[in-house]
Design a protein around this motif. Structure first.
Motif, PDB file in Angstrom:
ATOM      1  N   SER A 160     -31.053  23.297-117.230  1.00  0.00           N
ATOM      2  CA  SER A 160     -31.643  24.640-117.352  1.00  0.00           C
ATOM      3  C   SER A 160     -31.764  25.342-116.012  1.00  0.00           C
ATOM      4  N   LYS A 161     -31.852  24.581-114.928  1.00  0.00           N
ATOM      5  CA  LYS A 161     -32.051  25.195-113.614  1.00  0.00           C
ATOM      6  C   LYS A 161     -30.931  26.157-113.248  1.00  0.00           C
ATOM      7  N   SER A 162     -29.696  25.845-113.650  1.00  0.00           N
ATOM      8  CA  SER A 162     -28.600  26.760-113.325  1.00  0.00           C
ATOM      9  C   SER A 162     -28.733  28.072-114.089  1.00  0.00           C
ATOM     10  N   PHE A 163     -29.359  28.033-115.281  1.00  0.00           N
ATOM     11  CA  PHE A 163     -29.615  29.259-116.034  1.00  0.00           C
ATOM     12  C   PHE A 163     -30.700  30.092-115.349  1.00  0.00           C
ATOM     13  N   THR A 164     -31.749  29.423-114.878  1.00  0.00           N
ATOM     14  CA  THR A 164     -32.817  30.132-114.177  1.00  0.00           C
ATOM     15  C   THR A 164     -32.297  30.763-112.897  1.00  0.00           C
ATOM     16  N   ALA A 165     -31.462  30.030-112.162  1.00  0.00           N
ATOM     17  CA  ALA A 165     -30.881  30.582-110.932  1.00  0.00           C
ATOM     18  C   ALA A 165     -30.019  31.796-111.238  1.00  0.00           C
ATOM     19  N   THR A 166     -29.304  31.755-112.359  1.00  0.00           N
ATOM     20  CA  THR A 166     -28.494  32.914-112.751  1.00  0.00           C
ATOM     21  C   THR A 166     -29.379  34.104-113.078  1.00  0.00           C
ATOM     22  N   ALA A 167     -30.488  33.873-113.786  1.00  0.00           N
ATOM     23  CA  ALA A 167     -31.412  34.964-114.100  1.00  0.00           C
ATOM     24  C   ALA A 167     -31.940  35.612-112.830  1.00  0.00           C
ATOM     25  N   VAL A 168     -32.316  34.808-111.842  1.00  0.00           N
ATOM     26  CA  VAL A 168     -32.806  35.352-110.574  1.00  0.00           C
ATOM     27  C   VAL A 168     -31.702  36.130-109.864  1.00  0.00           C
ATOM     28  N   THR A 169     -30.476  35.592-109.883  1.00  0.00           N
ATOM     29  CA  THR A 169     -29.357  36.273-109.221  1.00  0.00           C
ATOM     30  C   THR A 169     -29.037  37.599-109.897  1.00  0.00           C
ATOM     31  N   ILE A 170     -29.118  37.657-111.225  1.00  0.00           N
ATOM     32  CA  ILE A 170     -28.918  38.921-111.943  1.00  0.00           C
ATOM     33  C   ILE A 170     -29.923  39.964-111.458  1.00  0.00           C
ATOM     34  N   LEU A 171     -31.184  39.567-111.374  1.00  0.00           N
ATOM     35  CA  LEU A 171     -32.220  40.493-110.920  1.00  0.00           C
ATOM     36  C   LEU A 171     -32.045  40.863-109.452  1.00  0.00           C
ATOM     37  N   ALA A 172     -31.525  39.936-108.660  1.00  0.00           N
ATOM     38  CA  ALA A 172     -31.248  40.255-107.253  1.00  0.00           C
ATOM     39  C   ALA A 172     -30.158  41.320-107.161  1.00  0.00           C
ATOM     40  N   GLU A 173     -29.124  41.176-107.992  1.00  0.00           N
ATOM     41  CA  GLU A 173     -28.045  42.169-107.971  1.00  0.00           C
ATOM     42  C   GLU A 173     -28.476  43.492-108.599  1.00  0.00           C
ATOM     43  N   ASP A 174     -29.523  43.449-109.431  1.00  0.00           N
ATOM     44  CA  ASP A 174     -30.110  44.678-109.965  1.00  0.00           C
ATOM     45  C   ASP A 174     -31.036  45.357-108.954  1.00  0.00           C
ATOM     46  N   GLY A 175     -31.311  44.669-107.834  1.00  0.00           N
ATOM     47  CA  GLY A 175     -32.195  45.225-106.823  1.00  0.00           C
ATOM     48  C   GLY A 175     -33.670  45.004-107.106  1.00  0.00           C
ATOM     49  N   ARG A 176     -33.988  44.105-108.048  1.00  0.00           N
ATOM     50  CA  ARG A 176     -35.396  43.884-108.407  1.00  0.00           C
ATOM     51  C   ARG A 176     -35.970  42.602-107.811  1.00  0.00           C
ATOM     52  N   ILE A 177     -35.127  41.781-107.231  1.00  0.00           N
ATOM     53  CA  ILE A 177     -35.572  40.589-106.501  1.00  0.00           C
ATOM     54  C   ILE A 177     -34.803  40.525-105.190  1.00  0.00           C
ATOM     55  N   ASP A 178     -35.499  40.207-104.121  1.00  0.00           N
ATOM     56  CA  ASP A 178     -34.870  40.009-102.814  1.00  0.00           C
ATOM     57  C   ASP A 178     -34.785  38.506-102.560  1.00  0.00           C
ATOM     58  N   LEU A 179     -33.557  37.959-102.628  1.00  0.00           N
ATOM     59  CA  LEU A 179     -33.389  36.516-102.471  1.00  0.00           C
ATOM     60  C   LEU A 179     -33.918  36.013-101.137  1.00  0.00           C
ATOM     61  N   ASP A 180     -33.792  36.808-100.094  1.00  0.00           N
ATOM     62  CA  ASP A 180     -34.223  36.365 -98.765  1.00  0.00           C
ATOM     63  C   ASP A 180     -35.578  36.933 -98.369  1.00  0.00           C
ATOM     64  N   GLY A 181     -36.228  37.597 -99.315  1.00  0.00           N
ATOM     65  CA  GLY A 181     -37.600  38.019 -99.106  1.00  0.00           C
ATOM     66  C   GLY A 181     -38.552  36.903 -99.502  1.00  0.00           C
ATOM     67  N   THR A 182     -39.789  36.982 -99.051  1.00  0.00           N
ATOM     68  CA  THR A 182     -40.736  35.914 -99.360  1.00  0.00           C
ATOM     69  C   THR A 182     -41.190  36.007-100.818  1.00  0.00           C
ATOM     70  N   VAL A 183     -41.506  34.846-101.361  1.00  0.00           N
ATOM     71  CA  VAL A 183     -41.934  34.789-102.760  1.00  0.00           C
ATOM     72  C   VAL A 183     -43.272  35.490-102.932  1.00  0.00           C
ATOM     73  N   THR A 184     -44.202  35.282-102.007  1.00  0.00           N
ATOM     74  CA  THR A 184     -45.538  35.849-102.175  1.00  0.00           C
ATOM     75  C   THR A 184     -45.527  37.373-102.096  1.00  0.00           C
ATOM     76  N   ASP A 185     -44.576  37.957-101.384  1.00  0.00           N
ATOM     77  CA  ASP A 185     -44.461  39.420-101.372  1.00  0.00           C
ATOM     78  C   ASP A 185     -44.052  39.933-102.747  1.00  0.00           C
ATOM     79  N   GLN A 186     -43.272  39.119-103.478  1.00  0.00           N
ATOM     80  CA  GLN A 186     -42.766  39.554-104.784  1.00  0.00           C
ATOM     81  C   GLN A 186     -43.528  38.936-105.948  1.00  0.00           C
ATOM     82  N   LEU A 187     -44.323  37.911-105.650  1.00  0.00           N
ATOM     83  CA  LEU A 187     -45.167  37.254-106.646  1.00  0.00           C
ATOM     84  C   LEU A 187     -46.523  36.988-105.999  1.00  0.00           C
ATOM     85  N   PRO A 188     -47.335  38.032-105.817  1.00  0.00           N
ATOM     86  CA  PRO A 188     -48.589  37.888-105.069  1.00  0.00           C
ATOM     87  C   PRO A 188     -49.545  36.862-105.661  1.00  0.00           C
TER      88      PRO A 188
END
Length: 485
Positions: A98-126
């Protein structure tokens, strides 16, 4: 492959305990690559899998082989716990795949501009807070490549298992710490992907399972896939009890886990593998795929994929009653997935994968000894332990008589080893953690996939303690008789 290494080490330790001698375990088999092999025929794949199912004894097995944008073969063998035949469409739990599916979901959102892969998690998930200030330095990419510093050794896995949803799960991390500075070391830890699943919810505004359904499963035509039992309900899986497969319900945890929650079928996995090899419908860009399949530089783990020097990528997974493995070779366009409804000490999915990879390389798969070898060996050790225990109790008076006049320390040494099986049994979770670099194996999990080993150790421990007690009583009685005369 973490769980495969664990079962091999446990088998070695158990043999040492039962025989009181040193036993060496064989290393993993290697694969030899062949240049430009012919595409294996569906008939050859089907014959190999049918034979493996028969020799392994696992109740149900399904598999798919893809090449380019085509499914070479997809099939099912055996039955599920309801008695229904297993087919390519039978839903099964794929655990950490399942982890590869979760990574794909995060990558989709990164390419949508809604997640910054190299940004900190706490900035995006306070809401993520820990008793360690270094948590503010973890990036999203480090969650996915398992270099965040989160590890089973410093988080309370038992407490997290009681969470009722992802918000509760993340909140329970507030008292935990990191094992290492983020980005400096690889630790395989499910927490990374369960936090990532919560991040998907916050970034998308959807439940994690709903996001996967809308952006991953539906676009690929994965109609038998979900992350919740109330959407797709697999039958109960099995555990092996000395070669006999016993149906058992999977222990419950909260739905939609990002680390192990996906339920799917071999047929659906074929569509997934085609996408992951850069063919068919693409969920992310080519650059996104390359990033997912690239190692972190700290370890050989990418974003939801283990990476190999030969360019192949894979991920395995096991819950208490199911096992699965996926594999792709982006260079040749081959993809393979194997799913089984049996959880035991022997990993049939890995054996099947090795054989199928050999077929794609024009090689002959190595014959399988089946799952019964280790199970029957443990059954034999259980019987030997019980027999030695009974014999030891009956012969305790004679043993004590032979010790008359000998130094007490020498007699004591002859008694100490009888406690060894009980010590190993008591420390089995810690032993598993040590052998796997800190992974946590609670007792309840060991009574599923490692049930034969636990029972064998229990009998050996009772036998050893029984003999110890009988010998001590015999020694005391001889001491009282000697004093009276």
């Amino acid at each position: 492959m973490e769980h495969t290494r664990l079962t091999r080490h446990i088998a070695a330790v158990l043999l040492v305990v039962a025989t009181a001698g040193a036993v060496l375990c064989a290393g993993p088999a290697a694969h030899a690559a062949a240049a430009s092999p012919p595409t294996p025929t569906p008939e050859a794949i089907d014959t190999y899998l049918a034979d493996l199912h028969e020799t392994s004894g696992v109740p149900g097995l399904s598999a798919v082989v893809t090449h380019g944008d085509e499914v070479v073969h997809a099939g099912g063998y055996g039955h599920d716990s309801t008695g229904a035949p297993v087919t390519a469409g039978t839903p099964m739990r794929i655990a950490s795949v399942s982890k590869s599916f979760t990574a794909t979901a995060v990558t989709i959102l990164a390419e949508d501009g809604r997640i910054d892969l190299d940004g900190t998690v706490t900035d995006q998930l306070p809401e993520l807070r820990m008793a360690d200030p270094r948590v503010d330095r973890i990036t999203v990419r480090q969650l996915l490549d398992q270099t965040s510093g989160l590890a089973d050794t410093t988080v309370d896995v038992a407490d997290l298992a009681e969470a009722t949803n992802r918000t509760d799960y993340v909140a329970r991390l507030r008292d935990d710490t990191l094992a290492t500075e983020p980005g400096t070391a690889y630790h395989y830890c499910n927490v990374n992907y369960d936090v990532a699943a919560r991040l998907v919810e916050v970034a998308s505004g959807q439940e994690f399972g709903d996001f996967l359904a809308e952006r991953v499963f539906e676009p690929l035509g994965m109609s038998a896939s979900a992350t919740r039992d109330d959407v797709v309900r697999p039958a109960d899986g099995y555990n092996s009890l000395f070669g006999w497969w016993v149906p058992r319900a999977e222990p419950r945890w909260f739905d939609d886990t990002g680390s192990a929650g996906v339920i799917t079928s071999a047929a659906d996995m074929g569509r997934w593998l085609i996408s992951q090899t850069g063919n068919g419908h693409q969920l992310v860009s080519s650059a996104g795929l390359d990033a997912m399949h690239a190692p972190s530089g700290v370890g050989d783990y990418g974003l939801g994929w283990q990476t190999e020097d030969d360019g192949t990528r894979w991920h395995s997974g096991f819950v208490m009653t199911y096992r699965a493995v996926e594999w792709i070779d982006p260079a040749t366009g081959y993809g393979i997935a194997v799913l089984t409804n049996g959880g035991g000490l022997t990993d049939v999915t890995r054996t099947a994968l090795d054989g199928l990879v050999a077929l794609t390389r024009g090689e002959t798969p190595e014959p399988s000894a089946g799952t019964r070898t280790l199970d029957l060996g443990l059954a034999g050790l259980l019987l030997v332990s019980a027999a030695l225990g009974v014999a030891g109790v009956l012969r305790a008076p004679r043993w004590a008589a032979r010790r008359a006049g000998r130094a007490r320390w020498r007699t004591g040494l002859r008694l100490v080893w009888l406690v060894l099986p009980a010590v190993v049994l008591a420390l089995l979770p810690q032993l598993g953690a040590f052998l796997t670099g800190g992974r946590t194996f609670p007792w309840h999990s060991l009574t599923y996939f490692a049930l034969p080993a636990v029972l064998m150790l229990l009998v050996a421990a009772l036998a050893g303690l029984g003999v110890l007690g009988a010998r001590l009583r015999a020694l005391l009685r001889r001491g009282r008789v000697g004093s009276a005369t």
